[in-house]
Write a protein that holds these residues in place. Structure first.
Motif, PDB file in Angstrom:
ATOM      1  N   GLY A  81      -5.092  -1.001  15.360  1.00 59.47           N
ATOM      2  CA  GLY A  81      -3.984  -0.963  16.546  1.00 59.47           C
ATOM      3  C   GLY A  81      -2.974  -0.076  16.007  1.00 59.47           C
ATOM      4  O   GLY A  81      -2.270   0.537  16.792  1.00 59.47           O
ATOM      5  N   VAL A  82      -2.339  -0.286  14.739  1.00 59.77           N
ATOM      6  CA  VAL A  82      -1.366   0.702  14.332  1.00 59.77           C
ATOM      7  C   VAL A  82      -1.835   2.142  14.205  1.00 59.77           C
ATOM      8  O   VAL A  82      -1.086   2.839  14.547  1.00 59.77           O
ATOM      9  N   VAL A  83      -3.123   2.564  14.090  1.00 60.42           N
ATOM     10  CA  VAL A  83      -3.533   4.057  14.018  1.00 60.42           C
ATOM     11  C   VAL A  83      -3.529   4.337  15.668  1.00 60.42           C
ATOM     12  O   VAL A  83      -3.066   5.382  15.807  1.00 60.42           O
ATOM     13  N   GLY A  84      -3.987   3.488  16.420  1.00 60.40           N
ATOM     14  CA  GLY A  84      -3.920   3.757  17.739  1.00 60.40           C
ATOM     15  C   GLY A  84      -2.531   4.197  18.209  1.00 60.40           C
ATOM     16  O   GLY A  84      -2.105   5.182  19.221  1.00 60.40           O
ATOM     17  N   GLU A  85      -1.538   3.364  17.746  1.00 59.41           N
ATOM     18  CA  GLU A  85       0.073   3.754  18.183  1.00 59.41           C
ATOM     19  C   GLU A  85       0.514   4.842  17.627  1.00 59.41           C
ATOM     20  O   GLU A  85       1.312   5.705  18.058  1.00 59.41           O
ATOM     21  N   GLN A  86      -0.013   5.369  16.495  1.00 62.38           N
ATOM     22  CA  GLN A  86       0.492   6.593  15.785  1.00 62.38           C
ATOM     23  C   GLN A  86      -0.233   7.902  16.665  1.00 62.38           C
ATOM     24  O   GLN A  86       0.455   8.813  16.895  1.00 62.38           O
ATOM     25  N   VAL A  87      -1.429   7.389  17.089  1.00 62.75           N
ATOM     26  CA  VAL A  87      -1.964   8.595  17.871  1.00 62.75           C
ATOM     27  C   VAL A  87      -1.299   8.697  19.086  1.00 62.75           C
ATOM     28  O   VAL A  87      -1.067   9.861  19.626  1.00 62.75           O
ATOM     29  N   ARG A  88      -0.813   7.677  19.763  1.00 66.27           N
ATOM     30  CA  ARG A  88      -0.068   7.839  21.118  1.00 66.27           C
ATOM     31  C   ARG A  88       1.340   8.463  20.816  1.00 66.27           C
ATOM     32  O   ARG A  88       1.637   9.313  21.488  1.00 66.27           O
ATOM     33  N   ALA A  89       1.977   7.985  19.665  1.00 67.25           N
ATOM     34  CA  ALA A  89       3.197   8.819  19.415  1.00 67.25           C
ATOM     35  C   ALA A  89       3.121  10.297  19.077  1.00 67.25           C
ATOM     36  O   ALA A  89       3.975  10.974  19.571  1.00 67.25           O
TER      37      ALA A  89
END
Length: 218
Positions: free
Chosen positions: A205-213
């Motif tokens: 989930g954290v990696v997904g948020e980083q990718v979106r950012a």
């Protein structure tokens, strides 16, 4: 005269008393030394701090329910009910208990009984005198019952059976400890795998948020 007769009577009775005393003395003895728990030196303190220090929850209690996670509790309950290693360990406990019961049976008399029943009917085509006791004529029916009873007992003079019971008790304790170890290991493995899976989900989930950012920045 009377003194001699009395002395002879005492001498005739002495062997029976001596034999009874010797039997009682042998019955109170057991062959071999008593088992003593070996002394093991333990350190005064541990280098690591227990994870549940001060929580008051023992290792044999449902400590995982403190997380208040229904899925974790369901997984552990399912593992305890279906794990083959734990089932085999619990079967070993039952086997050890049966061995103890069978060994303890050597202290008591053994009783053996049998019974049999047989019914016969004379053929209606026979015309000779019936061979059945107390009957004759065609179609005669004879019922025969037979039963036997046998009992035996061997005194445990030298403590062989008692030593066997002590060994069987130790076998039960060892089987229980082994089963408890398998149970704790299973619970720990399931809980650790569940925590690892939850941690990986969080990292995803954290990696997904980083990718979106980063996409927004781009």
């Amino acid at each position: 005269g009377p003194r001699r007769v009395g002395h002879a009577a005492v001498m005739r009775r002495a062997p029976s008393w001596l034999a009874a005393m010797a039997t009682c003395a042998l019955a109170a003895c057991s062959v071999g030394p008593d088992y003593r728990t070996p002394e093991t030196a333990l350190p005064a303190a541990w280098a690591a701090t227990p994870l549940v220090a001060g929580s008051g929850v023992g290792a044999d209690e449902a400590w995982w329910r403190q997380f208040d996670d229904p899925l974790l509790s369901e997984l552990i309950d399912w593992s305890l009910a279906s794990n083959s290693d734990l089932a085999r360990a619990e079967a070993a406990v039952r086997e050890a208990r049966a061995t103890r019961t069978r060994t303890a049976g050597g202290l008591f008399p053994a009783v053996d009984t049998t019974c049999a029943y047989e019914r016969g009917r004379r053929s209606e085509t026979m015309t000779t005198t019936s061979s059945f006791p107390g009957g004759g004529g065609t179609g005669f029916i004879d019922d025969t019952f037979q039963g036997t009873f046998d009992a035996s007992w061997q005194p445990d003079l030298f403590g062989r059976v008692r030593r066997g019971i002590e060994g069987a008790e130790a076998g039960v304790a060892a089987a229980r400890a082994a089963a408890a170890g398998v149970r704790l290991t299973l619970i720990g493995d399931v809980a650790r795998a569940y925590v690892d899976a939850r941690g990986l989900q969080r990292r995803i989930g954290v990696v997904g948020e980083q990718v979106r950012a980063q996409r927004d920045t781009l």
